[in-house]
Design an enzyme around this catalytic site. Structure first.
Site, PDB file in Angstrom:
ATOM      1  N   LYS A 176       6.774   1.127  11.583  1.00  0.00           N
ATOM      2  CA  LYS A 176       5.714   1.998  11.048  1.00  0.00           C
ATOM      3  C   LYS A 176       4.422   1.703  11.813  1.00  0.00           C
ATOM      4  O   LYS A 176       3.916   0.581  11.770  1.00  0.00           O
ATOM      5  CB  LYS A 176       5.584   1.737   9.540  1.00  0.00           C
ATOM      6  CG  LYS A 176       4.908   2.853   8.822  1.00  0.00           C
ATOM      7  CD  LYS A 176       5.080   2.819   7.315  1.00  0.00           C
ATOM      8  CE  LYS A 176       4.178   3.902   6.726  1.00  0.00           C
ATOM      9  NZ  LYS A 176       4.205   4.013   5.314  1.00  0.00           N
TER      10      LYS A 176
ATOM     11  N   ASP B  36       2.597   7.388  -5.748  1.00  0.00           N
ATOM     12  CA  ASP B  36       2.808   8.505  -4.819  1.00  0.00           C
ATOM     13  C   ASP B  36       4.285   8.917  -4.809  1.00  0.00           C
ATOM     14  O   ASP B  36       4.857   9.150  -3.739  1.00  0.00           O
ATOM     15  CB  ASP B  36       2.336   8.080  -3.415  1.00  0.00           C
ATOM     16  CG  ASP B  36       2.017   9.268  -2.525  1.00  0.00           C
ATOM     17  OD1 ASP B  36       1.917  10.394  -3.046  1.00  0.00           O
ATOM     18  OD2 ASP B  36       1.866   9.063  -1.303  1.00  0.00           O
TER      19      ASP B  36
ATOM     20  N   TYR C   6      -1.031   8.808   7.763  1.00  0.00           N
ATOM     21  CA  TYR C   6      -1.603   7.564   8.305  1.00  0.00           C
ATOM     22  C   TYR C   6      -1.074   7.195   9.678  1.00  0.00           C
ATOM     23  O   TYR C   6      -1.717   6.493  10.429  1.00  0.00           O
ATOM     24  CB  TYR C   6      -1.351   6.410   7.332  1.00  0.00           C
ATOM     25  CG  TYR C   6      -2.079   6.613   6.049  1.00  0.00           C
ATOM     26  CD1 TYR C   6      -3.458   6.435   5.988  1.00  0.00           C
ATOM     27  CD2 TYR C   6      -1.414   7.047   4.916  1.00  0.00           C
ATOM     28  CE1 TYR C   6      -4.152   6.669   4.819  1.00  0.00           C
ATOM     29  CE2 TYR C   6      -2.101   7.276   3.744  1.00  0.00           C
ATOM     30  CZ  TYR C   6      -3.471   7.086   3.694  1.00  0.00           C
ATOM     31  OH  TYR C   6      -4.154   7.328   2.540  1.00  0.00           O
ATOM     32  N   GLY C   7       0.140   7.615   9.970  1.00  0.00           N
ATOM     33  CA  GLY C   7       0.711   7.233  11.253  1.00  0.00           C
ATOM     34  C   GLY C   7       2.118   7.749  11.403  1.00  0.00           C
ATOM     35  O   GLY C   7       2.557   8.619  10.648  1.00  0.00           O
TER      36      GLY C   7
ATOM     37  N   LEU D  15      11.278   8.932  13.310  1.00  0.00           N
ATOM     38  CA  LEU D  15      11.915   9.176  12.002  1.00  0.00           C
ATOM     39  C   LEU D  15      11.052  10.089  11.137  1.00  0.00           C
ATOM     40  O   LEU D  15      11.564  10.825  10.294  1.00  0.00           O
ATOM     41  CB  LEU D  15      12.139   7.854  11.264  1.00  0.00           C
ATOM     42  CG  LEU D  15      13.278   6.972  11.770  1.00  0.00           C
ATOM     43  CD1 LEU D  15      13.223   5.595  11.126  1.00  0.00           C
ATOM     44  CD2 LEU D  15      14.633   7.619  11.501  1.00  0.00           C
ATOM     45  N   GLY D  16       9.763  10.019  11.340  1.00  0.00           N
ATOM     46  CA  GLY D  16       8.889  10.879  10.543  1.00  0.00           C
ATOM     47  C   GLY D  16       7.433  10.572  10.839  1.00  0.00           C
ATOM     48  O   GLY D  16       7.101   9.603  11.533  1.00  0.00           O
TER      49      GLY D  16
HETATM   50  N1  LIG Z   1      11.800   3.124   6.386  1.00  0.00           N
HETATM   51  C1  LIG Z   1      11.958   4.392   6.775  1.00  0.00           C
HETATM   52  N2  LIG Z   1      13.170   4.841   7.169  1.00  0.00           N
HETATM   53  C2  LIG Z   1      13.333   6.127   7.566  1.00  0.00           C
HETATM   54  N3  LIG Z   1      12.358   7.050   7.598  1.00  0.00           N
HETATM   55  C3  LIG Z   1      11.132   6.666   7.210  1.00  0.00           C
HETATM   56  C4  LIG Z   1      10.869   5.327   6.791  1.00  0.00           C
HETATM   57  N4  LIG Z   1       9.570   5.244   6.465  1.00  0.00           N
HETATM   58  C5  LIG Z   1       9.053   6.470   6.678  1.00  0.00           C
HETATM   59  N5  LIG Z   1       9.981   7.331   7.126  1.00  0.00           N
HETATM   60  C6  LIG Z   1       9.781   8.769   7.481  1.00  0.00           C
HETATM   61  O1  LIG Z   1       8.468   8.952   7.956  1.00  0.00           O
HETATM   62  C7  LIG Z   1       7.734   9.865   7.105  1.00  0.00           C
HETATM   63  C8  LIG Z   1       6.305   9.358   6.950  1.00  0.00           C
HETATM   64  O2  LIG Z   1       6.339   8.032   6.418  1.00  0.00           O
HETATM   65  P1  LIG Z   1       5.356   7.525   5.297  1.00  0.00           P
HETATM   66  O3  LIG Z   1       5.399   8.488   4.139  1.00  0.00           O
HETATM   67  O4  LIG Z   1       5.651   6.122   4.996  1.00  0.00           O
HETATM   68  O5  LIG Z   1       3.982   7.674   6.082  1.00  0.00           O
HETATM   69  P2  LIG Z   1       2.524   7.857   5.551  1.00  0.00           P
HETATM   70  O6  LIG Z   1       1.643   8.086   6.731  1.00  0.00           O
HETATM   71  O7  LIG Z   1       2.180   6.712   4.678  1.00  0.00           O
HETATM   72  O8  LIG Z   1       2.705   9.224   4.715  1.00  0.00           O
HETATM   73  P3  LIG Z   1       1.815   9.933   3.619  1.00  0.00           P
HETATM   74  O9  LIG Z   1       1.117  11.030   4.351  1.00  0.00           O
HETATM   75  O10 LIG Z   1       2.854  10.475   2.646  1.00  0.00           O
HETATM   76  O11 LIG Z   1       0.948   8.913   3.003  1.00  0.00           O
HETATM   77  C9  LIG Z   1       8.508   9.905   5.793  1.00  0.00           C
HETATM   78  O12 LIG Z   1       8.370  11.130   5.123  1.00  0.00           O
HETATM   79  C10 LIG Z   1       9.950   9.673   6.266  1.00  0.00           C
HETATM   80  O13 LIG Z   1      10.540  10.889   6.675  1.00  0.00           O
END
Ligand SMILES: Nc1ncnc2c1ncn2[C@@H]1O[C@H](COP(=O)(O)OP(=O)(O)OP(=O)(O)O)[C@@H](O)[C@H]1O
Length: 390
Positions: free
Chosen positions: A61, A153, A43-44, A38-39
């Site tokens: 996640k 954020d 962090y991961g 999904l993305g």
């Molecule tokens: N619950 C979800 N449902 C659908 N897509 C999601 C969800 N959570 C995260 N994503 C996708 O994954 C991507 C990364 O998630 P997230 O921002 O939570 O990760 P992160 O590693 O904490 O990012 P950042 O670098 O912004 O701190 C998001 O931009 C989104 O596109």
């Protein structure tokens, strides 16, 4: 009444201790079928998965164990699980586990990407859609703030789409969230989303770097410069909400970095200061006119008219010229340089329903969209021809 920062933090910490004791180890594929990515964030990664027995779709996640602090992982999970009970906050699903390589938790999945993909550069998104999104985010932030937490954020990449038409959005990624009033090291980063109050930390960082080049290697008086600690405040989210609203309406940012040497920010500050001066003068006049003497009232009305005409002649910061007075006053409220005087998310509700973009801008936006639709049709026709369907 807001829970004290200590109470909010204590509650969350207790939840983390409990979860730490029951965190099971398992192999993802034994229980979940991973469908697609999904993305990915810093962090991961986040995968769409289906629970093998129950068939429930969810977002998993994944945080690499070697670069993730277990307690930070548990905080993000528990905050999302227990405090994100608003329809526009991404809720965790009560599933957290560890694999040999990752810590993992499950969240409601938003299947249509994030807001970043929807904002057309230099164009933005339709005003109706902007107001819908802003209204939902105001609800989400008011809810989170009322429970004593600040997201810290808010940006397009962290706003997930529940449907393709962007009718329902959810704020996600609680990795930076903290209890209001917590002391954190001040960090300034080069972005419009960074608040003006964070610039103090930039100055202290700059001085710190400068000491390194001093003959004494920074061991003298200058080396006593300490890292600035700042208090986590809900006003940080309000600023980011203002920048996000601007980004959605225009497809650009009002300035490159919120710093006293950024030319576009300087222009905004000049406009802001003039507007506030004018408001101050108007308030004084109102008080004076309120004495009830006819003569006084007449004079105050005359002065008021003069003031209003003067106000019109104040140059709007160029990047805000496309907005109606209603939207301008919304920006002046959310983007107030002083955090204590900044507008709150629930104040924004009073601005919804009216026009935010000037008519000329709306026409331009329509033209841009028509052009884009035209390009889309031509591309589809070319693709069909390429496939021999034409
Ligand atoms: N619950 C979800 N449902 C659908 N897509 C999601 C969800 N959570 C995260 N994503 C996708 O994954 C991507 C990364 O998630 P997230 O921002 O939570 O990760 P992160 O590693 O904490 O990012 P950042 O670098 O912004 O701190 C998001 O931009 C989104 O596109």
């Amino acid at each position: 009444m807001l829970p004290s920062p200590q109470a909010a933090t204590r509650l969350l910490d207790e939840m983390c201790h409990l979860t730490a004791q029951s965190l099971t180890s398992l192999e993802t594929s034994d229980h979940f079928q991973v469908v697609k990515m999904l993305g990915e964030g810093s962090y991961g990664k986040v995968m769409l998965a289906v629970h093998r027995k129950r068939g429930t779709p969810m977002a998993l996640k994944f945080f690499p164990r070697d670069s993730t602090n277990l307690f930070s992982f548990l905080r993000e999970y528990n905050l999302s699980l227990s405090f994100c009970t608003h329809p526009s906050l991404t809720k965790a699903l009560g599933i957290a586990f560890s694999t040999p390589s990752h810590y993992v938790f499950a969240q409601q999945a938003s299947l249509f990407g994030d807001l970043y993909d929807v904002i057309v550069p230099e164009v933005g998104v339709e005003e109706d859609c902007v107001q819908r999104v802003v209204s939902q985010l105001c609800g989400a932030l008011t809810h989170l703030h009322s429970l004593g937490f600040v997201h810290r954020d808010v940006k397009p990449e962290n706003i997930f789409l529940v449907d393709a038409a962007c009718r329902w959005v959810k704020l996600g990624d609680f990795g930076m969230a903290k209890a209001t009033g917590t002391k954190v090291p001040g960090v300034w980063y080069s972005s419009a989303y960074c608040t003006p109050e964070a610039e103090i930390s930039k100055e202290s960082e700059d001085s710190r770097h400068n000491t390194a080049s001093k003959p004494d290697g920074g061991n003298g008086l200058d080396s006593k410069i300490k890292r600035v600690w700042v208090s986590v405040e809900a006003s940080t989210d309000c600023w980011a909400l203002g920048i996000l609203t601007y980004a959605m309406l225009t497809g650009s940012l009002p300035w490159t970095q919120t710093a006293s040497d950024d030319r576009s920010y300087i222009k905004y500050k000049e406009w802001f200061d003039q507007q506030k001066d004018q408001e101050g003068q108007d308030d004084e006049l109102d008080l004076w006119g309120g004495e009830g003497k006819d003569e006084g009232i007449m004079m105050s009305l005359d002065k008021d008219k003069q003031n209003r005409s003067k106000r019109k002649s104040h140059p709007v910061a160029p990047q805000f010229a496309c907005f109606t007075p209603l939207a301008s006053s919304l920006f002046l409220s959310l983007l107030h340089p002083q955090p204590r005087l900044r507008g709150r998310p629930d104040d924004v509700l009073g601005y919804l329903g009216g026009d935010w973009l000037q008519v000329k801008e709306k026409i331009q936006l329509e033209e841009e969209k028509k052009k884009m639709r035209g390009r889309e049709v031509i591309r589809n026709e070319n693709e069909r021809e390429g496939r021999g369907e034409g």
